[in-house]
Scaffold this motif. Structure first.
Motif, short mmCIF file in Angstrom:
data_model
loop_
_atom_site.label_atom_id
_atom_site.label_comp_id
_atom_site.label_asym_id
_atom_site.label_seq_id
_atom_site.Cartn_x
_atom_site.Cartn_y
_atom_site.Cartn_z
N ASN A 1 -11.02 -0.79 -8.03
CA ASN A 1 -12.53 -1.15 -7.50
C ASN A 1 -13.34 -0.37 -6.85
O ASN A 1 -14.50 -0.67 -6.34
N ASP B 1 -7.53 -7.41 4.82
CA ASP B 1 -7.53 -6.48 3.58
C ASP B 1 -9.01 -7.05 2.86
O ASP B 1 -9.28 -8.27 2.83
N CYS C 1 0.17 -0.86 -4.84
CA CYS C 1 -1.39 -0.51 -4.67
C CYS C 1 -1.42 1.11 -5.58
O CYS C 1 -2.51 1.21 -6.29
N HIS D 1 0.87 -1.21 0.09
CA HIS D 1 -0.03 -0.02 -0.07
C HIS D 1 0.71 1.09 0.03
O HIS D 1 0.55 2.18 -0.65
N ARG E 1 -11.44 8.66 -2.57
CA ARG E 1 -10.50 7.45 -2.63
C ARG E 1 -9.24 7.74 -3.19
O ARG E 1 -8.34 7.34 -2.49
N SER F 1 -4.11 -1.75 -9.63
CA SER F 1 -4.64 -2.33 -8.57
C SER F 1 -5.08 -3.87 -8.53
O SER F 1 -4.74 -4.61 -9.46
N CYS F 2 -5.50 -4.43 -7.46
CA CYS F 2 -5.48 -5.89 -7.19
C CYS F 2 -6.74 -6.42 -8.18
O CYS F 2 -6.85 -7.62 -8.32
N HIS G 1 -10.24 -7.02 0.14
CA HIS G 1 -10.08 -7.60 -1.22
C HIS G 1 -9.46 -9.04 -1.24
O HIS G 1 -9.23 -9.69 -2.35
N CYS H 1 -4.80 3.27 -6.75
CA CYS H 1 -5.87 2.88 -6.32
C CYS H 1 -6.62 3.35 -4.96
O CYS H 1 -7.87 3.52 -4.76
N LEU H 2 -5.69 3.73 -4.09
CA LEU H 2 -5.89 4.09 -2.63
C LEU H 2 -5.22 5.47 -2.50
O LEU H 2 -5.56 6.15 -1.68
S1 SF4 Z 1 -8.09 -2.27 -3.42
FE1 SF4 Z 1 -6.30 -1.24 -3.95
S2 SF4 Z 1 -5.43 -0.59 -1.81
FE2 SF4 Z 1 -6.81 -2.30 -1.61
S3 SF4 Z 1 -5.45 -3.99 -1.73
FE3 SF4 Z 1 -6.32 -3.81 -3.69
S4 SF4 Z 1 -4.84 -2.50 -4.90
FE4 SF4 Z 1 -4.45 -2.48 -2.70
#
Ligand code: SF4
Ligand SMILES: CC(C)[C@H](C(=O)O)[C@@H](O)C(=O)O
Length: 759
Positions: free
Chosen positions: A445, A140, A423, A69, A451, A358-359, A142, A426-427
């Motif tokens: 996502n 987490d 990450c 992150h 965000r 992102s994931c 996700h 994404c955040l």
């Molecule tokens: S949603 Fe974004 S911040 Fe959360 S684990 Fe996935 S890539 Fe990382």
């Protein structure tokens, strides 16, 4: 006596049954956790808890840690150590804390000098750490991603991270079974990202609450593992506890020869077991949703919730057409934040930034599909003037593979910024953020307010759509680049490294082998603490005081506490962070007139919200910590997101779910300044306006723990013998789950190692 006939079971039922160590009379179960992924944001307080209680990590061989992150995504060519590389002190402190914790507790760790470093949900599958039939958790939300392999995978809060580290188990109530099928044929240009956005648009962000979703049907069966992961990843955006897809040949082909997947005879045994992991004919689901693939067209979000979706051919919704006053107000609020005018065609919406990562969408296939669009736009195609577009591969290995395929050349030549894994935007816990008012086409996502950066505006879409937006500067129907003409244009152009522009689409290069092969280690049990370990959790019996009213639907945890406050190593000191963006004027930093800034609500002990789905989104336990620090011990709302509800109770706080109309009435009490009294022993809310008390129910086990201030970990460790027995059986039946470890192979001198690596 004939053997009892077994009822047909769902995939979820089967995995659940295989992991139950013990079930209490009230249905609460202790389940075994096979795989635990750890990252720097949600683990420091958990390791601190272990340290304070003198506990060890029970199964280092089943635990894998990485930093994702906070890491900057700029080139690591000059990396020597985290201390000098990460400029922002809090981000640096979190990454350093993880480095120290993995050393102290003997965990496998992919640090910043390791090519296997990447987003936690990318590296688990990539290494074969994620397998079918397992239970898999991470601090987490996700973690649902890993369900793509036919596993039960879900996000947990930091208290539960500590519980898993100490006991390798979790106390859980079984979720409901939900089935979503997607049958038929997908239209050209429609990807798994469009499918999941479409599904969330249909069922809403609370549609899966309390359930594990199984995705099935011909469309899902035809998806690659990458596509399945993107779908399961966003199950949390549909409110589900987890998402899963039954394993099949595609799953086995993906896993075979991954570094941590079973090998040889053990693979054969594992595969035979995995083949049993499918829902039996006639198994009952609590809820079913059926979608036709033909109905889906490339999809994009217009608002600030993942359910705010529209086909790319559609327009910004008009609140004037919405009858329900609360919904209308919510759409108006979203449009104001997003700076959008009702009825504007989506394809006229101009974009400032593009984020491919992102994931959800940073795997090799995602990068290929974005590259395909860039190529289809023509070999001279460039990122639109004034637009910044970044590509952030999900892991070092993905980056390496993309470079081996020449994808980086395609992107860089078109003007995309090619970054290191993490990450990222994404955040935006690292420096990659939107500035206020900037609009981003993002493959991530979540499109929550703030965000990707305070005041930033996010449109969620697929990698191909993101690439198309980068080239045109506007949200664009990706199908424009898939026409026969466009492809013809590309095919006749000069050749890159590839003999045909689409060669990589049909002939993928296998991932390079991991730098080091793991050593098998025998499963070990850490020393057990005395069962009567004291709890630090405050007891909850009666809370009486000012109640603050809130009229917002889908209050997400990003709203409760924005990302900049997640960089702490403590559980306290977060009172000012609570609802920060609503409480502070972004321009002046002055207090707004948000309810918690007004008297008497600055003294609130209770929060009453009349909107559904309170606490949705991220698993950050910082959300209840900040409420607690502010003085709020009880939240009353029509419904709660699963992880948030759990997290509050881990902290001696009480979430009370009451019907929407009752919550509305209680917000009226709160607005009139009447105090409320929440009595957990009697399970009733008493009102100061003379009206009769309102009864509520709470999970009996949780009620008992709250009233007596009991510590979950100490309670679980009273069942140490049962856990050991389970582990013995597990080693016999599923020997491949006694994990592999890299014990002793954690780089002790990252600087030296960095010098050896080519970045
Ligand atoms: S949603 Fe974004 S911040 Fe959360 S684990 Fe996935 S890539 Fe990382
Ligand atoms: C930091 C972590 C708790 C969080 C999550 O749970 O999702 C993050 O990954 C996110 O995407 O918001």
């Amino acid at each position: 006596m004939p053997a009892p006939v077994r009822q047909p079971r769902t995939l979820h039922d089967k995995i659940w049954d295989d992991h139950v160590i013990d079930t209490q009379e009230d249905g609460l179960s202790l389940i075994y956790i096979d795989r635990h992924l750890v990252h720097e944001v949600t683990s420091p307080q958990a390791f601190e808890g272990l340290r304070t209680a003198g506990r060890a990590v029970r199964r280092p061989d089943c635990t894998l840690a990485t930093v994702d992150h906070n890491v900057p995504t700029v080139s690591r060519k000059n990396f020597t150590n985290v201390q000098s590389f990460i400029a922002e002190p809090d981000s640096r402190a979190q990454c350093q804390a993880l480095e120290e914790n993995v050393k102290e507790f003997g965990l496998t760790y992919f640090g910043m000098t390791d090519r296997r470093q990447g987003i936690v949900h990318i590296i688990g599958p990539e290494e074969g750490f994620t397998l079918p039939g397992i239970t898999c958790v991470c601090g987490d939300s996700h973690t649902s991603t890993h369900g793509a392999f036919g596993s039960l995978a879900f996000g947990i809060g930091t208290s539960e991270v500590e519980h898993v580290l100490a006991t390798q188990t979790l106390l859980q109530r079984k979720a409901k079974n939900m089935l979503i099928t997607v049958e038929g044929t997908l239209n050209e240009g429609v990807t798994s990202k469009d499918v999941i956005l479409h599904i969330i648009g249909v069922i809403g962000t609370a549609g899966g609450t309390g359930s594990v979703i199984e995705y099935a049907g011909s469309v899902i069966r035809g998806f690659s593992m990458e596509a399945r992961m993107s779908m399961c990843n966003m199950s949390i955006e549909a409110g589900a506890r987890a998402g899963m897809i039954a394993p099949d040949e595609i799953t086995f082909d993906y896993l075979r020869n991954r570094p941590l997947a079973p090998k040889g005879e053990e693979w054969d045994r594992a595969e035979a077991y995995w083949r049993t992991l499918k829902t039996d004919d006639g198994a009952k689901f609590d809820k079913e949703v059926h979608i036709r693939g033909e109905d889906i067209i490339p999809t994009v979000t217009w608002g600030t919730s993942p359910q705010d979706v529209v086909p790319i051919t559609g327009s910004v919704p008009d609140p004037a057409n919405i009858a329900d006053a609360v919904k209308r107000a919510s759409v108006e609020r979203s449009l104001k934040y997003m700076g959008l005018t009702p009825n504007t065609p989506m394809q006229e919406v101009k974009i400032d930034k593009v984020f491919i990562g992102s994931c959800t969408n940073s795997r090799i296939e995602d990068l290929r599909s974005a590259a395909k669009i860039v190529l289809a736009a023509g070999l001279d195609a460039k990122v639109a003037d004034g637009l910044y577009a970044m590509i952030v591969p999900g892991s070092g290995l993905i980056k390496q593979q993309a470079e081996a395929e020449g994808l980086d050349v395609i992107f860089k030549r078109a003007g995309f910024d090619w970054r290191e894994a993490g990450c990222s935007m994404c955040l935006g816990m690292n420096p990659d953020q939107l500035s206020p008012g900037e609009r981003c086409a993002s493959t991530s996502n979540r499109n929550f307010e703030g965000r990707q950066g305070a005041g930033g505006r996010t449109h969620l879409l697929s990698p191909g759509m993101a690439a198309a937006a980068a080239i045109t500067g506007k949200l664009t129907d990706v199908r424009k680049f898939l026409s026969a003409d466009a492809q013809e244009k590309v095919a006749s152009g000069p050749k890159l490294k590839l003999t045909s522009p689409f060669e990589f689409l049909t002939d993928p290069v296998l991932p390079p082998p991991a730098p080091e092969l793991p050593t098998r280690v025998a499963p070990t049990s850490g020393p057990l603490p005395p069962a009567e370990s004291p709890s630090s959790v405050e007891k909850f019996t009666i809370v009486k005081g000012i109640a603050a009213p809130l009229h917002i639907e889908n209050v997400d945890t990003d709203m409760i506490i924005p990302k900049q406050f997640l960089k702490t190593l403590k559980r306290t000191g977060l009172a000012n962070a609570l609802f920060y963006t609503l409480r502070k004027d972004p321009a002046t930093g002055a207090d707004t007139d948000f309810v918690l800034n007004r008297e008497p609500y600055t003294q609130a002990k209770i929060l009453v919200c009349d909107g559904e789905n309170f606490g949705c989104g991220s698993s950050r336990e910082h959300a209840p910590w900040s409420l607690n620090d502010f003085g709020i011990r009880c939240i009353i709302a029509p419904s709660f997101a699963d992880i948030f509800r759990n997290n509050t109770m881990q902290n001696g706080m009480l979430p009370v779910a009451l019907p929407k109309e009752v919550c509305k009435e209680l917000t009226e009490d709160a607005e009139a300044g009447f105090e409320l009294e929440v009595d957990l022993e009697k399970q009733e809310v008493r009102r100061a306006n003379g009206k009769p008390p309102i009864p509520f129910t709470v999970d009996p086990f949780r009620r008992h723990c709250l009233i007596n201030g009991l510590d979950d970990i100490a309670l679980t460790l009273q069942k140490a013998q049962k856990i050991e027995e389970f582990e013995g059986r597990r080693s016999q039946v599923w020997p491949w789950l006694d994990g592999f470890g890299y014990k002793g192979k954690i780089p002790l001198n990252p600087a030296k190692q960095a010098a050896k690596m080519e970045w």
